[in-house]
Enzyme design. Structure first.
Site, PDB file in Angstrom:
ATOM      1  N   CYS A 111       0.820  -1.231   0.000  1.00  0.00           N
ATOM      2  CA  CYS A 111       0.000   0.000   0.000  1.00  0.00           C
ATOM      3  C   CYS A 111       0.850   1.276   0.000  1.00  0.00           C
ATOM      4  O   CYS A 111       0.338   2.367  -0.219  1.00  0.00           O
ATOM      5  CB  CYS A 111      -0.935   0.006   1.198  1.00  0.00           C
ATOM      6  SG  CYS A 111      -1.940  -1.470   1.280  1.00  0.00           S
ATOM      7  N   HIS A 246      -3.300   7.078   2.828  1.00  0.00           N
ATOM      8  CA  HIS A 246      -3.740   5.776   2.317  1.00  0.00           C
ATOM      9  C   HIS A 246      -5.105   5.465   2.927  1.00  0.00           C
ATOM     10  O   HIS A 246      -5.320   5.657   4.125  1.00  0.00           O
ATOM     11  CB  HIS A 246      -2.717   4.710   2.694  1.00  0.00           C
ATOM     12  CG  HIS A 246      -3.170   3.321   2.424  1.00  0.00           C
ATOM     13  ND1 HIS A 246      -3.771   2.967   1.235  1.00  0.00           N
ATOM     14  CD2 HIS A 246      -3.142   2.192   3.195  1.00  0.00           C
ATOM     15  CE1 HIS A 246      -4.081   1.681   1.279  1.00  0.00           C
ATOM     16  NE2 HIS A 246      -3.712   1.193   2.457  1.00  0.00           N
ATOM     17  N   ASN A 276     -10.120  -0.238   0.214  1.00  0.00           N
ATOM     18  CA  ASN A 276      -8.660  -0.136   0.217  1.00  0.00           C
ATOM     19  C   ASN A 276      -8.130  -0.659  -1.124  1.00  0.00           C
ATOM     20  O   ASN A 276      -8.245  -1.849  -1.400  1.00  0.00           O
ATOM     21  CB  ASN A 276      -8.133  -0.971   1.397  1.00  0.00           C
ATOM     22  CG  ASN A 276      -6.619  -0.968   1.493  1.00  0.00           C
ATOM     23  OD1 ASN A 276      -5.929  -0.549   0.566  1.00  0.00           O
ATOM     24  ND2 ASN A 276      -6.109  -1.471   2.594  1.00  0.00           N
TER      25      ASN A 276
HETATM   26  O1  UT7 Z   1      -3.716  -1.386   3.561  1.00  0.00           O
HETATM   27  C1  UT7 Z   1      -3.022  -2.310   4.354  1.00  0.00           C
HETATM   28  C2  UT7 Z   1      -3.168  -1.946   5.738  1.00  0.00           C
HETATM   29  N1  UT7 Z   1      -4.292  -2.617   6.333  1.00  0.00           N
HETATM   30  C3  UT7 Z   1      -4.882  -2.029   7.361  1.00  0.00           C
HETATM   31  O2  UT7 Z   1      -4.566  -0.927   7.695  1.00  0.00           O
HETATM   32  C4  UT7 Z   1      -5.928  -2.801   8.147  1.00  0.00           C
HETATM   33  C5  UT7 Z   1      -5.789  -2.485   9.624  1.00  0.00           C
HETATM   34  N2  UT7 Z   1      -6.771  -3.177  10.435  1.00  0.00           N
HETATM   35  C6  UT7 Z   1      -8.068  -2.792  10.452  1.00  0.00           C
HETATM   36  O3  UT7 Z   1      -8.459  -1.871   9.786  1.00  0.00           O
HETATM   37  C7  UT7 Z   1      -8.988  -3.514  11.426  1.00  0.00           C
HETATM   38  O4  UT7 Z   1      -8.229  -4.308  12.311  1.00  0.00           O
HETATM   39  C8  UT7 Z   1     -10.072  -4.393  10.720  1.00  0.00           C
HETATM   40  C9  UT7 Z   1     -11.063  -3.506  10.003  1.00  0.00           C
HETATM   41  C10 UT7 Z   1      -9.398  -5.355   9.757  1.00  0.00           C
HETATM   42  C11 UT7 Z   1     -10.837  -5.193  11.774  1.00  0.00           C
HETATM   43  O5  UT7 Z   1     -11.457  -4.317  12.711  1.00  0.00           O
HETATM   44  P1  UT7 Z   1     -11.336  -4.591  14.274  1.00  0.00           P
HETATM   45  O6  UT7 Z   1     -12.096  -3.539  14.951  1.00  0.00           O
HETATM   46  O7  UT7 Z   1      -9.875  -4.725  14.596  1.00  0.00           O
HETATM   47  O8  UT7 Z   1     -12.101  -5.955  14.415  1.00  0.00           O
HETATM   48  P2  UT7 Z   1     -11.551  -7.311  15.057  1.00  0.00           P
HETATM   49  O9  UT7 Z   1     -10.590  -7.961  14.136  1.00  0.00           O
HETATM   50  O10 UT7 Z   1     -11.119  -7.037  16.478  1.00  0.00           O
HETATM   51  O11 UT7 Z   1     -12.860  -8.160  15.107  1.00  0.00           O
HETATM   52  C12 UT7 Z   1     -13.922  -7.840  16.038  1.00  0.00           C
HETATM   53  C13 UT7 Z   1     -15.026  -8.850  15.832  1.00  0.00           C
HETATM   54  C14 UT7 Z   1     -14.533 -10.297  15.828  1.00  0.00           C
HETATM   55  O12 UT7 Z   1     -15.518 -11.081  16.440  1.00  0.00           O
HETATM   56  P3  UT7 Z   1     -15.370 -11.551  17.977  1.00  0.00           P
HETATM   57  O13 UT7 Z   1     -14.081 -12.314  18.026  1.00  0.00           O
HETATM   58  O14 UT7 Z   1     -15.329 -10.282  18.773  1.00  0.00           O
HETATM   59  O15 UT7 Z   1     -16.579 -12.384  18.182  1.00  0.00           O
HETATM   60  C15 UT7 Z   1     -14.461 -10.642  14.376  1.00  0.00           C
HETATM   61  O16 UT7 Z   1     -14.644 -12.029  14.137  1.00  0.00           O
HETATM   62  O17 UT7 Z   1     -15.621  -8.635  14.540  1.00  0.00           O
HETATM   63  C16 UT7 Z   1     -15.627  -9.867  13.820  1.00  0.00           C
HETATM   64  N3  UT7 Z   1     -15.486  -9.545  12.398  1.00  0.00           N
HETATM   65  C17 UT7 Z   1     -16.544  -9.257  11.623  1.00  0.00           C
HETATM   66  N4  UT7 Z   1     -17.861  -9.187  11.886  1.00  0.00           N
HETATM   67  C18 UT7 Z   1     -18.669  -8.858  10.879  1.00  0.00           C
HETATM   68  C19 UT7 Z   1     -14.362  -9.449  11.659  1.00  0.00           C
HETATM   69  N5  UT7 Z   1     -14.673  -9.102  10.396  1.00  0.00           N
HETATM   70  C20 UT7 Z   1     -16.023  -8.990  10.352  1.00  0.00           C
HETATM   71  C21 UT7 Z   1     -16.924  -8.649   9.337  1.00  0.00           C
HETATM   72  N6  UT7 Z   1     -18.242  -8.584   9.645  1.00  0.00           N
HETATM   73  N7  UT7 Z   1     -16.530  -8.359   8.086  1.00  0.00           N
END
Ligand code: UT7
Length: 321
Positions: A111, A246, A276
């Protein structure tokens, strides 16, 4: 001494909304909007490949710059999803443009690729014989997206952005870097190292991401990289007119706004419509800003990226088109 003299971008026509994403994985529009700011993304129709998107963006950038394809000395394509491994995507675009005098080089810094491309271009423009460089960020991420993994597939989109660079006053400070120890946070499965031994593999090379780790890295590096580029260019954060970050997650951009005490109004955001797009993201956002009429000569800008590697980089410049 280098400046941007024109920009262009292209998003495939096919739009996939969050609602449609609900048909593929266990997710909701509400979750995606609240956690990322994304409402929809553009995806290739399956025919348009990375070079085709990049070509359209490049054509628009050349027109915006008033530069003919034959006047381009170098084409740099930043991509993690090349048109093909051989020939490189830049050669494919060179052919389509008829830019027969251009050298062609692809680079991959995930990215941060467009920022790395600008840094390489700025260095190349110090050579007497190089006067115009096309820097293109182009991605068809849908070819490496795992549409069964809800933690990644909702994030990515396809698109391309481009800029034409020439000699002159514009770019004031660039920084880049990487932390290779965190490479496993965002990776694709490796190709077989030796096909003779592994008998080849037909498994697609899909993205795996530890979102939380990348998030932690991003909220820290975005403000730090931006500050370092402005410092290198002897500028002042308070005098920035626009920041083009980004587009990975609106929450990362909001955290940077808070940490830098710079109003969100100064951050250009289009993630709601693009998702993204990796190497293309900053280039697309810059082109939209350029065409919005909000960018004036003399304005001070910072472009800042981070991503797989983990890589990061920022460019501080005065708009002088
Ligand atoms: O360009 C390259 C750089 N990439 C980035 O900058 C990405 C950086 N990371 C992020 O933006 C975030 O970490 C994400 C958007 C990928 C995830 O958000 P988060 O707030 O960190 O969510 P999480 O991974 O802590 O997940 C929270 C909950 C989980 O469920 P439990 O374990 O709390 O029951 C996940 O399983 O949300 C669940 N989850 C979803 N639920 C519905 C994860 N993805 C989804 C989804 N829909 N798409």
């Amino acid at each position: 001494m280098a400046r941007i003299i024109g920009t262009g971008s292209y998003l495939p026509k096919r739009v996939m909304t969050n609602k449609e994403m609900e048909e593929y994985v266990d997710t909701t529009d509400e979750w995606i909007v609240a956690r990322t700011g994304i409402r929809e993304r553009h995806l290739s129709d399956g025919q348009e490949n990375t070079g085709d998107l990049g070509y359209i963006a490049a054509l628009a950038a050349l027109e915006n710059a008033g530069v003919k394809a034959e006047e381009v000395d170098y084409i740099l394509v930043a991509t993690t999803t090349p048109h093909s491994l051989v020939p490189n995507t830049s050669s494919y675009i060179q052919d389509k443009l008829g830019a027969s005098n251009a050298s062609c080089l692809d680079l991959n810094a995930a990215c941060t690729g467009f920022i790395y491309g600008l840094e390489v271009a700025e260095g190349l423009l110090k050579s007497d014989h190089i006067n115009h460089i096309l820097v293109i960020g182009s991605e068809v991420l849908s070819k490496i997206t795992d549409f069964t993994d809800r933690s990644t597939c909702v994030l990515f989109g396809d698109g391309a952005g481009a800029a034409v660079l020439a000699k002159g006053n514009g770019i004031r400070g660039i920084i880049s870097g990487a932390d290779g120890t965190k490479g496993a946070c965002l990776h694709t499965r490796d190709f077989p190292v030796n096909n003779l031994i592994e008998k080849g593999s037909t498994a697609p090379q899909l993205i795996h991401m530890d979102g939380k780790e990348v998030y932690k890295f991003a909220v820290n590096i975005l403000p730090e990289a931006l500050k370092a580029a402005v410092l290198r260019g002897k500028g002042d954060l308070e005098e920035l007119d626009h920041i083009v970050p980004h587009q990975a997650n609106i929450r990362i951009i909001e955290a940077a706004s808070k940490r830098l005490s710079i109003s969100m109004d100064k951050f250009y955001v289009n993630i709601q419509n693009t998702g993204n797009t990796s190497s293309a993201s900053i280039a697309i956002a810059l082109d939209e800003l350029n065409r919005s009429g909000k960018l004036e000569n003399g304005h001070q800008l910072a472009l800042v990226g981070f991503g797989g590697g983990l890589t990061y980089g920022a460019v501080y410049l005065e708009w002088n088109i």
